[in-house]
Design a protein around this motif. Structure first.
Motif, mmCIF file in Angstrom:
data_model
loop_
_atom_site.group_PDB
_atom_site.id
_atom_site.type_symbol
_atom_site.label_atom_id
_atom_site.label_comp_id
_atom_site.label_asym_id
_atom_site.label_seq_id
_atom_site.Cartn_x
_atom_site.Cartn_y
_atom_site.Cartn_z
ATOM 1 N N GLY A 190 2.459 -18.128 -6.933
ATOM 2 C CA GLY A 190 1.327 -17.285 -6.560
ATOM 3 C C GLY A 190 1.695 -15.989 -5.857
ATOM 4 O O GLY A 190 1.021 -14.976 -6.010
ATOM 5 N N ALA A 191 2.792 -16.013 -5.059
ATOM 6 C CA ALA A 191 3.102 -14.850 -4.222
ATOM 7 C C ALA A 191 3.911 -13.771 -4.942
ATOM 8 O O ALA A 191 4.295 -12.776 -4.323
ATOM 9 C CB ALA A 191 3.846 -15.301 -2.967
ATOM 10 N N VAL A 192 4.147 -13.945 -6.231
ATOM 11 C CA VAL A 192 4.976 -12.987 -6.964
ATOM 12 C C VAL A 192 4.454 -11.554 -6.851
ATOM 13 O O VAL A 192 5.218 -10.623 -6.565
ATOM 14 C CB VAL A 192 5.100 -13.398 -8.457
ATOM 15 N N MET A 193 3.165 -11.382 -7.052
ATOM 16 C CA MET A 193 2.603 -10.019 -7.032
ATOM 17 C C MET A 193 2.646 -9.424 -5.620
ATOM 18 O O MET A 193 2.995 -8.263 -5.445
ATOM 19 C CB MET A 193 1.152 -10.018 -7.526
ATOM 20 N N VAL A 194 2.288 -10.227 -4.627
ATOM 21 C CA VAL A 194 2.304 -9.739 -3.244
ATOM 22 C C VAL A 194 3.727 -9.375 -2.842
ATOM 23 O O VAL A 194 3.955 -8.334 -2.212
ATOM 24 C CB VAL A 194 1.782 -10.795 -2.238
ATOM 25 N N MET A 195 4.687 -10.233 -3.175
ATOM 26 C CA MET A 195 6.097 -9.954 -2.841
ATOM 27 C C MET A 195 6.535 -8.637 -3.466
ATOM 28 O O MET A 195 7.137 -7.792 -2.802
ATOM 29 C CB MET A 195 6.996 -11.053 -3.406
ATOM 30 N N ALA A 196 6.255 -8.486 -4.747
ATOM 31 C CA ALA A 196 6.725 -7.299 -5.469
ATOM 32 C C ALA A 196 6.133 -6.032 -4.866
ATOM 33 O O ALA A 196 6.838 -5.041 -4.656
ATOM 34 C CB ALA A 196 6.353 -7.413 -6.945
ATOM 35 N N ASP A 197 4.851 -6.059 -4.560
ATOM 36 C CA ASP A 197 4.189 -4.851 -4.050
ATOM 37 C C ASP A 197 4.466 -4.637 -2.564
ATOM 38 O O ASP A 197 4.686 -3.505 -2.133
ATOM 39 C CB ASP A 197 2.681 -4.920 -4.323
ATOM 40 N N LEU A 198 4.483 -5.713 -1.781
ATOM 41 C CA LEU A 198 4.761 -5.565 -0.345
ATOM 42 C C LEU A 198 6.201 -5.087 -0.145
ATOM 43 O O LEU A 198 6.454 -4.181 0.665
ATOM 44 C CB LEU A 198 4.544 -6.898 0.383
ATOM 45 N N ALA A 199 7.141 -5.675 -0.872
ATOM 46 C CA ALA A 199 8.560 -5.301 -0.715
ATOM 47 C C ALA A 199 8.744 -3.807 -0.975
ATOM 48 O O ALA A 199 9.494 -3.126 -0.276
ATOM 49 C CB ALA A 199 9.426 -6.118 -1.662
ATOM 50 N N ARG A 200 8.025 -3.282 -1.963
ATOM 51 C CA ARG A 200 8.166 -1.854 -2.293
ATOM 52 C C ARG A 200 7.431 -0.957 -1.319
ATOM 53 O O ARG A 200 7.723 0.232 -1.229
ATOM 54 C CB ARG A 200 7.701 -1.604 -3.735
ATOM 55 N N ALA A 201 6.486 -1.524 -0.578
ATOM 56 C CA ALA A 201 5.765 -0.729 0.428
ATOM 57 C C ALA A 201 6.523 -0.685 1.755
ATOM 58 O O ALA A 201 6.241 0.154 2.607
ATOM 59 C CB ALA A 201 4.365 -1.310 0.635
ATOM 60 N N LEU A 202 7.491 -1.591 1.931
ATOM 61 C CA LEU A 202 8.263 -1.635 3.181
ATOM 62 C C LEU A 202 9.340 -0.557 3.199
ATOM 63 O O LEU A 202 9.925 -0.247 2.156
ATOM 64 C CB LEU A 202 8.959 -2.996 3.331
#
Ligand SMILES: O=P(O)(O)OC[C@H]1O[C@H](OP(=O)(O)OP(=O)(O)O)[C@H](O)[C@@H]1O
Ligand code: HPA
Ligand SMILES: [Mg+2]
Length: 186
Positions: A50-62
């Motif tokens: 489930g967290a694939v999308m959040v990880m991908a987008d959050l990681a790039r926002a950091l």
């Protein structure tokens, strides 16, 4: 091509959180997480699938440099209710002893998955262990969990999209929506 609730036919009831709202919230959370981990070595752990999308987008926002690892657990199977029994399908590749670890989740519903994960990962002696989740259902909580960063508190309805599935479907919707009850026999 944009996918919206109308394109999903009768399966979706409504869009609860738009892609734009998700993007803005992740930028806000990323700024807070950056501030917390300045100068620290951060490992972010995504909870599959489930967290694939959040990880991908959050990681790039950091802005903070991170390393990424994944854990696969499942407690829902094909249903809309947590079984309460958490199974490890894939463990971390990393030894987290002495590391600063941030668990990234798509949703905290009953809290059973996260509560189990916190005690499992906590026993591995990380330097710190915190949680960031995009969604949380306060009315569904079966266990109280201390969560540092929450994107949106949502009503107690079954949601899909942006990583969240019903019977493995709808994960690729760019927004979070509620599923029409007839889809899951409601
Ligand atoms: O707070 P809870 O009631 O425990 O529910 C939250 C958990 O349930 C979902 O995972 P699921 O077990 O469906 O696996 P998936 O991520 O592969 O869909 C979700 O991704 C969370 O990890
Ligand atoms: O509302 C939900 N939707 C999809 N998967 C989930 N896993 C826990 N809660 C949910
Ligand atoms: Mg699921």
């Amino acid at each position: 091509m944009r996918v919206d609730a109308k394109d999903m036919g009768a399966d979706l009831e409504k869009v609860l959180i738009t892609k734009e709202e998700i993007d803005a919230k992740l930028a806000e959370l990323a700024a807070k997480i950056d501030a917390e981990y300045t100068g620290k070595d951060l490992l972010i752990v995504g909870v599959l699938k489930g967290a694939v999308m959040v990880m991908a987008d959050l990681a790039r926002a950091l802005s903070t440099p991170v390393t990424m690892d994944w854990m696969a657990v499942s407690s829902y199977g094909a249903g809309t209710q947590s079984s309460g029994v958490v199974r490890i399908l894939k463990d971390l590749d990393t030894d987290i002893k002495g590391r600063h670890v941030l668990i990234v989740e798509d949703i905290i519903d009953s809290g059973l998955t996260l509560s189990w994960l916190l005690s499992n990962l906590g026993s591995r002696e990380p330097a710190s262990l915190k949680v960031c989740t995009l969604l949380r259902k306060p009315e569904a909580a079966k266990v109280a969990i201390d969560v540092e960063w929450v994107g949106f508190d949502i009503p107690n309805e079954f949601v899909v999209g942006y990583g969240l599935d019903y019977a493995e479907k709808y994960r690729n919707l760019p927004f979070v929506g509620t599923l029409a009850p007839h889809v899951y026999g409601g």
